[in-house]
Design a protein around this motif. Sequence first.
Motif, PDB file in Angstrom:
ATOM      1  N   UNK A  19     -20.148 -22.463  38.533  1.00  0.00           N
ATOM      2  CA  UNK A  19     -20.088 -22.935  37.148  1.00  0.00           C
ATOM      3  C   UNK A  19     -19.591 -24.368  37.057  1.00  0.00           C
ATOM      4  N   UNK A  20     -18.960 -24.859  38.122  1.00  0.00           N
ATOM      5  CA  UNK A  20     -18.410 -26.218  38.113  1.00  0.00           C
ATOM      6  C   UNK A  20     -18.945 -26.990  39.306  1.00  0.00           C
ATOM      7  N   UNK A  21     -19.360 -28.215  39.050  1.00  0.00           N
ATOM      8  CA  UNK A  21     -19.801 -29.126  40.111  1.00  0.00           C
ATOM      9  C   UNK A  21     -18.922 -30.370  40.030  1.00  0.00           C
ATOM     10  N   UNK A  22     -18.266 -30.680  41.151  1.00  0.00           N
ATOM     11  CA  UNK A  22     -17.445 -31.877  41.257  1.00  0.00           C
ATOM     12  C   UNK A  22     -18.101 -32.805  42.260  1.00  0.00           C
ATOM     13  N   UNK A  23     -17.904 -34.116  42.087  1.00  0.00           N
ATOM     14  CA  UNK A  23     -18.521 -35.048  43.017  1.00  0.00           C
ATOM     15  C   UNK A  23     -17.688 -36.316  43.152  1.00  0.00           C
ATOM     16  N   UNK A  24     -17.883 -36.999  44.263  1.00  0.00           N
ATOM     17  CA  UNK A  24     -17.254 -38.291  44.513  1.00  0.00           C
ATOM     18  C   UNK A  24     -18.219 -39.348  43.978  1.00  0.00           C
ATOM     19  N   UNK A  25     -17.854 -40.050  42.902  1.00  0.00           N
ATOM     20  CA  UNK A  25     -18.789 -40.992  42.281  1.00  0.00           C
ATOM     21  C   UNK A  25     -19.155 -42.190  43.162  1.00  0.00           C
ATOM     22  N   UNK A  26     -18.349 -42.461  44.171  1.00  0.00           N
ATOM     23  CA  UNK A  26     -18.642 -43.600  45.042  1.00  0.00           C
ATOM     24  C   UNK A  26     -19.003 -43.144  46.454  1.00  0.00           C
ATOM     25  N   UNK A  27     -19.221 -41.845  46.616  1.00  0.00           N
ATOM     26  CA  UNK A  27     -19.528 -41.316  47.946  1.00  0.00           C
ATOM     27  C   UNK A  27     -20.639 -40.285  47.869  1.00  0.00           C
ATOM     28  N   UNK A  28     -20.698 -39.451  48.892  1.00  0.00           N
ATOM     29  CA  UNK A  28     -21.802 -38.480  48.948  1.00  0.00           C
ATOM     30  C   UNK A  28     -21.313 -37.030  48.943  1.00  0.00           C
ATOM     31  N   UNK A  65      -7.350 -37.053  45.643  1.00  0.00           N
ATOM     32  CA  UNK A  65      -8.272 -37.931  46.363  1.00  0.00           C
ATOM     33  C   UNK A  65      -8.668 -39.130  45.510  1.00  0.00           C
ATOM     34  N   UNK A  66      -8.634 -40.291  46.109  1.00  0.00           N
ATOM     35  CA  UNK A  66      -9.152 -41.505  45.480  1.00  0.00           C
ATOM     36  C   UNK A  66     -10.135 -42.100  46.477  1.00  0.00           C
ATOM     37  N   UNK A  67     -11.376 -42.163  46.062  1.00  0.00           N
ATOM     38  CA  UNK A  67     -12.421 -42.664  46.942  1.00  0.00           C
ATOM     39  C   UNK A  67     -12.517 -44.174  46.890  1.00  0.00           C
ATOM     40  N   UNK A  68     -13.684 -44.652  47.239  1.00  0.00           N
ATOM     41  CA  UNK A  68     -13.955 -46.074  47.223  1.00  0.00           C
ATOM     42  C   UNK A  68     -13.672 -46.626  45.821  1.00  0.00           C
ATOM     43  N   UNK A  69     -13.102 -47.776  45.737  1.00  0.00           N
ATOM     44  CA  UNK A  69     -12.739 -48.435  44.472  1.00  0.00           C
ATOM     45  C   UNK A  69     -11.637 -47.689  43.722  1.00  0.00           C
ATOM     46  N   UNK A  70     -10.969 -46.730  44.382  1.00  0.00           N
ATOM     47  CA  UNK A  70      -9.890 -45.978  43.753  1.00  0.00           C
ATOM     48  C   UNK A  70     -10.343 -44.944  42.738  1.00  0.00           C
ATOM     49  N   UNK A  71     -11.624 -44.594  42.753  1.00  0.00           N
ATOM     50  CA  UNK A  71     -12.165 -43.643  41.779  1.00  0.00           C
ATOM     51  C   UNK A  71     -11.807 -42.201  42.140  1.00  0.00           C
ATOM     52  N   UNK A  73     -12.245 -37.924  41.944  1.00  0.00           N
ATOM     53  CA  UNK A  73     -13.344 -36.957  41.935  1.00  0.00           C
ATOM     54  C   UNK A  73     -13.667 -36.652  40.471  1.00  0.00           C
ATOM     55  N   UNK A  74     -14.949 -36.542  40.146  1.00  0.00           N
ATOM     56  CA  UNK A  74     -15.361 -36.296  38.769  1.00  0.00           C
ATOM     57  C   UNK A  74     -16.098 -34.966  38.633  1.00  0.00           C
ATOM     58  N   UNK A  75     -16.105 -34.450  37.412  1.00  0.00           N
ATOM     59  CA  UNK A  75     -16.848 -33.228  37.099  1.00  0.00           C
ATOM     60  C   UNK A  75     -18.193 -33.628  36.504  1.00  0.00           C
TER      61      UNK A  75
END
Length: 93
Positions: A19-28, A65-71, A73-75
Amino acid sequence: PTIAQFLATPYAHKTTQAKVKLFDPAGSWTWYIVAYDPDTRIAYGLVDGEELEEGDIDMQELVAVRGQFGLPIERDLYWSPRTISAIRERGER
């Protein structure tokens, strides 16, 4: 469902929806959540990172977690729930 309910359900991969999808906006990396225990902050689902893996996901760790550019994880707000087996079959990445 709780993690215990999900794991106790026969053929859960074919019937229980992520029901939930999370993703790294600057990664894969992408996380598909099918069950969550708020007491332990542990989720269960499919992780699409270096390879497809199914198992426990430490949400406290993921939130930090903070990915590239400090972003963070987003839903995915536009995600349409589907089963883990459907995600695997479609090769969603």
